[in-house]
Motif scaffolding. Structure first.
Motif, PDB file in Angstrom:
ATOM      1  N   MET A  30      -4.770   9.589   4.971  1.00 42.34           N
ATOM      2  CA  MET A  30      -5.848   8.759   4.441  1.00 42.34           C
ATOM      3  C   MET A  30      -7.044   8.800   5.386  1.00 42.34           C
ATOM      4  O   MET A  30      -6.896   8.623   6.604  1.00 42.34           O
ATOM      5  CB  MET A  30      -5.357   7.314   4.297  1.00 42.34           C
ATOM      6  CG  MET A  30      -6.385   6.354   3.808  1.00 42.34           C
ATOM      7  SD  MET A  30      -5.709   4.682   3.777  1.00 42.34           S
ATOM      8  CE  MET A  30      -7.085   3.797   3.109  1.00 42.34           C
ATOM      9  N   ARG A  35      -0.962   2.814   6.555  1.00 43.64           N
ATOM     10  CA  ARG A  35      -0.828   4.060   5.819  1.00 43.64           C
ATOM     11  C   ARG A  35       0.438   4.852   6.176  1.00 43.64           C
ATOM     12  O   ARG A  35       0.877   5.677   5.401  1.00 43.64           O
ATOM     13  CB  ARG A  35      -2.065   4.943   6.050  1.00 43.64           C
ATOM     14  CG  ARG A  35      -2.134   5.535   7.449  1.00 43.64           C
ATOM     15  CD  ARG A  35      -3.487   6.133   7.755  1.00 43.64           C
ATOM     16  NE  ARG A  35      -3.532   6.710   9.067  1.00 43.64           N
ATOM     17  CZ  ARG A  35      -3.614   6.042  10.203  1.00 43.64           C
ATOM     18  NH1 ARG A  35      -3.694   4.723  10.159  1.00 43.64           N
ATOM     19  NH2 ARG A  35      -3.628   6.650  11.363  1.00 43.64           N
ATOM     20  N   ASN A  36       1.021   4.607   7.341  1.00 46.80           N
ATOM     21  CA  ASN A  36       2.209   5.357   7.770  1.00 46.80           C
ATOM     22  C   ASN A  36       3.521   4.652   7.448  1.00 46.80           C
ATOM     23  O   ASN A  36       4.577   5.168   7.787  1.00 46.80           O
ATOM     24  CB  ASN A  36       2.140   5.618   9.281  1.00 46.80           C
ATOM     25  CG  ASN A  36       1.034   6.583   9.623  1.00 46.80           C
ATOM     26  OD1 ASN A  36       0.772   7.529   8.882  1.00 46.80           O
ATOM     27  ND2 ASN A  36       0.363   6.343  10.734  1.00 46.80           N
ATOM     28  N   ALA A  91      -4.939  -1.042   4.143  1.00 43.76           N
ATOM     29  CA  ALA A  91      -4.268   0.171   3.678  1.00 43.76           C
ATOM     30  C   ALA A  91      -4.291   1.251   4.755  1.00 43.76           C
ATOM     31  O   ALA A  91      -3.304   1.963   4.950  1.00 43.76           O
ATOM     32  CB  ALA A  91      -4.942   0.675   2.405  1.00 43.76           C
ATOM     33  N   TYR A  92      -5.413   1.362   5.475  1.00 46.17           N
ATOM     34  CA  TYR A  92      -5.500   2.367   6.527  1.00 46.17           C
ATOM     35  C   TYR A  92      -4.551   2.035   7.679  1.00 46.17           C
ATOM     36  O   TYR A  92      -3.874   2.902   8.212  1.00 46.17           O
ATOM     37  CB  TYR A  92      -6.931   2.479   7.044  1.00 46.17           C
ATOM     38  CG  TYR A  92      -7.078   3.485   8.149  1.00 46.17           C
ATOM     39  CD1 TYR A  92      -7.019   4.842   7.878  1.00 46.17           C
ATOM     40  CD2 TYR A  92      -7.247   3.091   9.472  1.00 46.17           C
ATOM     41  CE1 TYR A  92      -7.126   5.778   8.884  1.00 46.17           C
ATOM     42  CE2 TYR A  92      -7.363   4.013  10.480  1.00 46.17           C
ATOM     43  CZ  TYR A  92      -7.316   5.364  10.173  1.00 46.17           C
ATOM     44  OH  TYR A  92      -7.401   6.289  11.178  1.00 46.17           O
ATOM     45  N   TYR A 114       2.177   5.133   0.883  1.00 46.28           N
ATOM     46  CA  TYR A 114       2.357   5.961   2.077  1.00 46.28           C
ATOM     47  C   TYR A 114       1.374   7.124   1.987  1.00 46.28           C
ATOM     48  O   TYR A 114       1.463   7.966   1.090  1.00 46.28           O
ATOM     49  CB  TYR A 114       3.805   6.451   2.142  1.00 46.28           C
ATOM     50  CG  TYR A 114       4.066   7.435   3.256  1.00 46.28           C
ATOM     51  CD1 TYR A 114       4.149   7.003   4.567  1.00 46.28           C
ATOM     52  CD2 TYR A 114       4.215   8.783   2.997  1.00 46.28           C
ATOM     53  CE1 TYR A 114       4.386   7.892   5.592  1.00 46.28           C
ATOM     54  CE2 TYR A 114       4.459   9.678   4.011  1.00 46.28           C
ATOM     55  CZ  TYR A 114       4.536   9.230   5.311  1.00 46.28           C
ATOM     56  OH  TYR A 114       4.770  10.117   6.324  1.00 46.28           O
ATOM     57  N   ASP A 115       0.403   7.173   2.891  1.00 51.11           N
ATOM     58  CA  ASP A 115      -0.596   8.240   2.893  1.00 51.11           C
ATOM     59  C   ASP A 115      -1.077   8.468   4.325  1.00 51.11           C
ATOM     60  O   ASP A 115      -2.108   7.938   4.736  1.00 51.11           O
ATOM     61  CB  ASP A 115      -1.767   7.867   1.993  1.00 51.11           C
ATOM     62  CG  ASP A 115      -2.783   8.991   1.866  1.00 51.11           C
ATOM     63  OD1 ASP A 115      -2.485  10.117   2.310  1.00 51.11           O
ATOM     64  OD2 ASP A 115      -3.861   8.739   1.321  1.00 51.11           O
ATOM     65  N   THR A 133       0.847  -1.185   0.000  1.00 49.88           N
ATOM     66  CA  THR A 133       0.000   0.000   0.000  1.00 49.88           C
ATOM     67  C   THR A 133       0.882   1.234   0.000  1.00 49.88           C
ATOM     68  O   THR A 133       2.023   1.207   0.420  1.00 49.88           O
ATOM     69  CB  THR A 133      -0.914   0.009   1.239  1.00 49.88           C
ATOM     70  OG1 THR A 133      -0.093  -0.012   2.401  1.00 49.88           O
ATOM     71  CG2 THR A 133      -1.833  -1.175   1.243  1.00 49.88           C
TER      72      THR A 133
END
Length: 167
Positions: free
Chosen positions: A27, A163-164, A159-160, A23-24, A21
């Protein structure tokens, strides 16, 4: 060219499933996380109701201990131990719900592991001991565990929770 979207295949190749996934850190929290946390909290409520039933002796949850040793009521002692240990697990489950909501991947994976173990134990009990899976028994916990697995194993939940992570 047609205006209809291209159909998705019935399966997805492993290369696509194993793609990391992105990097967001900004999110938004997906619905699957909310659903998973809600289901974990339903499991907490169900566990608390079962513990209340054990503590108050509802519905034939009586313990068959009629002995007392040196003036100590063993039935009350056993009931207190069951309620105490069960209460600790209910509190831990609520704590894991909080961590899943905060987006901690280790908590999401641990909750999925516990749910998978619970489903496996229900299957083994049905297969080996002939335990019934009905509304008055394991059906509620089994269905909650299956739904928790479905919600928390989704791509959006993974993904959540990841996310970091920088790659």
């Amino acid at each position: 060219m047609s205006d209809t979207p291209e159909k998705r295949p019935a399966y997805e190749p492993a290369s696509r499933l194993l793609t990391p996934t992105g990097y967001d850190p900004d999110m938004p929290r997906p619905t699957s996380i909310y659903a998973g946390v809600g289901l974990i909290l339903l499991r907490v409520v169900a566990g608390a109701l079962i513990l209340a039933g054990v503590a108050l002796g509802w519905g034939g949850v009586e313990l068959d201990i009629d002995a007392a040793v040196d003036g100590v009521d063993l039935e009350a002692l056993a009931r207190g131990a069951v309620v105490g240990v069960g209460g600790a697990f209910v509190v831990l489950d609520a704590l894991f719900a909080f961590f899943v909501l905060r987006g901690r991947n280790w908590a999401r994976v641990f909750v999925m592991f516990v749910s998978a173990a619970s489903i496996s134990f229900s299957f083994v009990g049905w297969w080996v001991q002939g335990q019934k899976i009905g509304l008055d028994g394991t059906f509620v916990s089994l269905s909650l565990d299956i739904l928790i697995l479905l919600a928390l194993s989704s791509r959006s939940a993974a993904a959540y929770a990841r996310r970091n992570e920088r790659r």
